[in-house]
Design an enzyme around this catalytic site. Sequence first.
Site, PDB file in Angstrom:
ATOM      1  N   SER A  45       8.395  -5.628  -6.531  1.00  0.00           N
ATOM      2  CA  SER A  45       7.430  -4.607  -6.572  1.00  0.00           C
ATOM      3  C   SER A  45       7.764  -3.245  -6.004  1.00  0.00           C
ATOM      4  O   SER A  45       8.899  -3.420  -5.216  1.00  0.00           O
ATOM      5  CB  SER A  45       6.210  -5.085  -5.687  1.00  0.00           C
ATOM      6  OG  SER A  45       5.218  -4.225  -5.614  1.00  0.00           O
ATOM      7  N   GLU A  46       7.584  -2.197  -6.505  1.00  0.00           N
ATOM      8  CA  GLU A  46       8.429  -0.868  -6.278  1.00  0.00           C
ATOM      9  C   GLU A  46       8.113  -0.463  -4.845  1.00  0.00           C
ATOM     10  O   GLU A  46       8.592   0.463  -4.340  1.00  0.00           O
ATOM     11  CB  GLU A  46       7.864   0.045  -7.256  1.00  0.00           C
ATOM     12  CG  GLU A  46       6.540   0.577  -7.308  1.00  0.00           C
ATOM     13  CD  GLU A  46       5.935  -0.209  -8.542  1.00  0.00           C
ATOM     14  OE1 GLU A  46       5.039   0.366  -9.263  1.00  0.00           O
ATOM     15  OE2 GLU A  46       6.157  -1.255  -8.875  1.00  0.00           O
ATOM     16  N   ASN A  47       7.176  -1.026  -4.207  1.00  0.00           N
ATOM     17  CA  ASN A  47       6.946  -0.641  -2.702  1.00  0.00           C
ATOM     18  C   ASN A  47       8.108  -1.430  -1.802  1.00  0.00           C
ATOM     19  O   ASN A  47       7.879  -1.191  -0.568  1.00  0.00           O
ATOM     20  CB  ASN A  47       5.515  -1.188  -2.154  1.00  0.00           C
ATOM     21  CG  ASN A  47       5.097  -2.411  -2.322  1.00  0.00           C
ATOM     22  OD1 ASN A  47       5.410  -3.364  -3.429  1.00  0.00           O
ATOM     23  ND2 ASN A  47       4.611  -3.039  -1.325  1.00  0.00           N
TER      24      ASN A  47
END
Length: 217
Positions: A45-47
């Site tokens: 996940s890009e977070n």
Amino acid sequence: MLDKTGIAKRIAKEVKDGYYVNLGIGIPTLVANYVREDISVEFQSENGVLGMGPFPMDGEEDADIINAGKQTITTLPGASFFDSATSFGMIRGKHVDLTILGAMEVSEEGDIANWKIPGKMVKGMGGAMDLVASAENIIVAMMHTNRAGESKLLKQCSLPLTGVGCVKKIVTNLAVLEVTEKGFKLLERAPGVSVNEIIAATEGTLIIEGDVPEMSL
């Protein structure tokens, strides 16, 4: 015809052993629940999460562990957390094998619009632009038509684009389609859906070769 869960189950069959996979907001987040148990897959996940698991059971949520869509998630043994700079380094460095995104529109040339409807407030494009610019294998999960019954698989997108010529495959509630140089190639039809229904729901060029099999989930 498939519901959102059915779309996620069909896309899960595209996930291969050893893949690093990024899941977009919406239907794509459900895919992690249906990946085969006999293969090893890392969901990113890009977070800043690598090693996401299925969604937590009711009452077992941890508000500090979320995906990019701010949904609570679980993590698998060996999962790691890191800053967004490292996360986007993975994405821009092409270390993600498969990206699964939702979309408002897809064109027959593989353009995708999935971040903005003019006149409506949005927080921004998020990581979508980086994902579509860097990923070599993008599958879109979406409904075939909008609420007005109008096709979302178009000759040209009418909404602001997220990426150009990047989508490889689309799984909708009606069909599985591959984006080719000549248009949308119909690969499979959803259970109970006829080829004529798919033709009627598709504005873009639709390529049909022989008998189109019904998909299995």
